[in-house]
Design an enzyme around this catalytic site. Structure first.
Site, mmCIF file in Angstrom:
data_model
loop_
_atom_site.group_PDB
_atom_site.id
_atom_site.type_symbol
_atom_site.label_atom_id
_atom_site.label_comp_id
_atom_site.label_asym_id
_atom_site.label_seq_id
_atom_site.Cartn_x
_atom_site.Cartn_y
_atom_site.Cartn_z
ATOM 1 N N MET A 26 5.769 8.362 -22.105
ATOM 2 C CA MET A 26 6.427 8.835 -20.722
ATOM 3 C C MET A 26 5.648 8.482 -19.353
ATOM 4 O O MET A 26 5.763 9.151 -18.256
ATOM 5 C CB MET A 26 6.561 10.419 -20.619
ATOM 6 N N HIS A 30 -1.681 4.119 -20.556
ATOM 7 C CA HIS A 30 -3.315 4.348 -20.878
ATOM 8 C C HIS A 30 -3.377 3.005 -21.791
ATOM 9 O O HIS A 30 -2.149 2.886 -22.362
ATOM 10 C CB HIS A 30 -4.216 5.741 -21.345
ATOM 11 N N GLY A 32 -3.841 3.539 -24.729
ATOM 12 C CA GLY A 32 -3.396 3.902 -25.666
ATOM 13 C C GLY A 32 -1.975 3.250 -26.662
ATOM 14 O O GLY A 32 -1.567 3.104 -26.910
ATOM 15 N N HIS A 33 -1.096 3.346 -25.074
ATOM 16 C CA HIS A 33 0.018 3.032 -25.001
ATOM 17 C C HIS A 33 0.209 1.399 -24.859
ATOM 18 O O HIS A 33 1.133 0.714 -25.190
ATOM 19 C CB HIS A 33 0.813 3.593 -23.612
ATOM 20 N N GLY A 143 2.546 6.582 -31.100
ATOM 21 C CA GLY A 143 1.527 6.297 -31.636
ATOM 22 C C GLY A 143 1.236 7.050 -33.046
ATOM 23 O O GLY A 143 2.138 8.615 -32.409
ATOM 24 N N GLN A 149 5.782 14.406 -33.769
ATOM 25 C CA GLN A 149 6.989 13.560 -33.639
ATOM 26 C C GLN A 149 7.371 12.709 -34.251
ATOM 27 O O GLN A 149 8.435 11.957 -34.834
ATOM 28 C CB GLN A 149 6.039 12.953 -31.613
ATOM 29 N N SER A 181 -4.817 10.275 -23.680
ATOM 30 C CA SER A 181 -3.619 11.408 -23.233
ATOM 31 C C SER A 181 -2.809 10.982 -21.806
ATOM 32 O O SER A 181 -4.527 11.355 -20.932
ATOM 33 C CB SER A 181 -4.107 12.947 -23.415
ATOM 34 N N SER A 182 -2.315 11.494 -21.279
ATOM 35 C CA SER A 182 -1.944 11.010 -19.933
ATOM 36 C C SER A 182 -2.166 12.444 -20.344
ATOM 37 O O SER A 182 -2.241 13.051 -18.171
ATOM 38 C CB SER A 182 -0.554 10.964 -19.833
ATOM 39 N N ARG A 183 -2.160 13.608 -20.057
ATOM 40 C CA ARG A 183 -2.530 15.053 -19.836
ATOM 41 C C ARG A 183 -4.756 14.692 -19.665
ATOM 42 O O ARG A 183 -4.798 15.561 -19.159
ATOM 43 C CB ARG A 183 -2.098 16.398 -20.841
#
Ligand code: AMP
Length: 303
Positions: A26, A30, A32-33, A143, A149, A181-183
């Site tokens: 989304m 970062h 992780g992606h 991930g 998920q 996390s993006s959040r």
């Protein structure tokens, strides 16, 4: 690197003959992606990353509008990771109208994150199914941070006969232990410090699991097998592991640092609560809200 929506993707895809790897995201990318993209690069001839904030997986009171969308920085990160095509469709292109026909995640989509966010996994699986159809990847990399998920995507691939290899990569963490996390960008510095109770809980749980396994092996006789054996689990170890995590989280909740959404030890294959004598692959699932931000993390364990 090409960037485009559905038309450009279809044109590009029709010209490709090599093995295609897909990393769905989304955005607000970062490390992780980037780890997922690097792995996709190693597994395939061509890498597609999708960047799409999928409204179907957000509840009415969630952060769909607020969700960060730093597209220029994201494109730079994709370029650095060697992505060949960034699929960044417009909302109206993906959903010209609200879809009537959707993927239903079932029982495993209704527990934990699915209980906290009703309809979330139907939305996730619907968009992932669309991405699989549009991009037709040979391999896809997800991930394990979003473990529920991952389990559901694996199940969808099996149940709907997608001919796609699924690879899961371990959680990438910041130096302080918090899962990237993006959040995390929503967290004020104080909240970030409070959120560290989550990785502390996982570390405490992992230490108890390790000690329990060691004790069972040394007391069990023979004990020549190394590591993740399914023998030698002491009765009650799953409960002790969960309790160790809660011993970190409960005081944090009492201090008002966070609200625990769930902290449960489950069987990895079914997401059902582990029984006291469970042996096999398990997951400690943790979710907490810190300063209004919903965070998730987990620890894979072998009993
Ligand atoms: P998102 O953009 O949050 O939807 O995530 C896209 C993909 O990146 C999913 O497969 C996530 O599980 C994965 N991902 C997000 N954060 C991490 C992380 N800290 N470590 C590993 N994978 C991650």
């Amino acid at each position: 690197m090409e960037v485009g929506g559905i038309q450009a993707l279809r044109r590009w895809r029709a010209e490709q003959s090599g093995r295609v790897g897909l990393v769905p995201t989304m955005g607000a990318l970062h490390s992780g992606h980037q780890a997922l993209m690097t792995r996709a690069r190693a597994e395939s001839d061509l890498v597609v990353t999708s960047i799409f904030v999928n409204p179907l997986q957000f509840g009415a009171d969630e952060d769909f509008v607020q969700y960060p969308r730093p597209i220029e920085e994201d494109l730079k990160k994709c370029e650095e990771a060697g992505v060949d095509f960034v699929f960044a469709p417009a909302l109206a292109e993906m959903y010209p109208s609200a879809p009537e026909v959707r993927v239903v995640a079932g029982r495993m989509g209704a527990v934990f994150e699915g209980a906290a966010r009703p309809g979330h996994f139907d939305g996730v699986l619907t968009v992932v199914a669309k991405l699989f159809t549009l991009i037709a990847p040979d391999v896809t990399v997800f991930g394990l941070k979003d473990i529920q998920q991952f389990v559901l995507v694996k199940r969808m691939i099996a149940d709907l006969n997608f001919d796609i290899e699924l690879i899961g990569l371990p959680v990438v963490r910041d130096a302080d232990g918090l899962a990237m996390s993006s959040r995390n960008s929503y967290l004020a510095p104080d909240d970030r410090a409070r959120a560290l109770a989550i990785p502390r809980a996982l570390t405490a749980a992992s230490e108890v699991a390790e000690r329990g396994r060691g004790a069972a092996e040394s007391g069990g006789g023979g004990g020549s097998d190394s590591g993740a054996g399914t023998s030698g689990v002491s009765a009650g170890l799953p409960a002790a592991v969960e309790a160790a995590a809660l011993a970190e989280l409960d005081p944090a909740a009492e201090r008002g640092d966070l609200e625990i959404v769930y902290c449960s030890l489950v069987e990895a294959a079914t997401l059902r609560q582990c029984t006291p004598d469970f042996t096999g692959p398990a997951l400690l699932l943790v979710s907490a809200t810190v300063g209004g931000t919903h965070l998730i993390d987990n620890l894979p364990l072998e009993f």
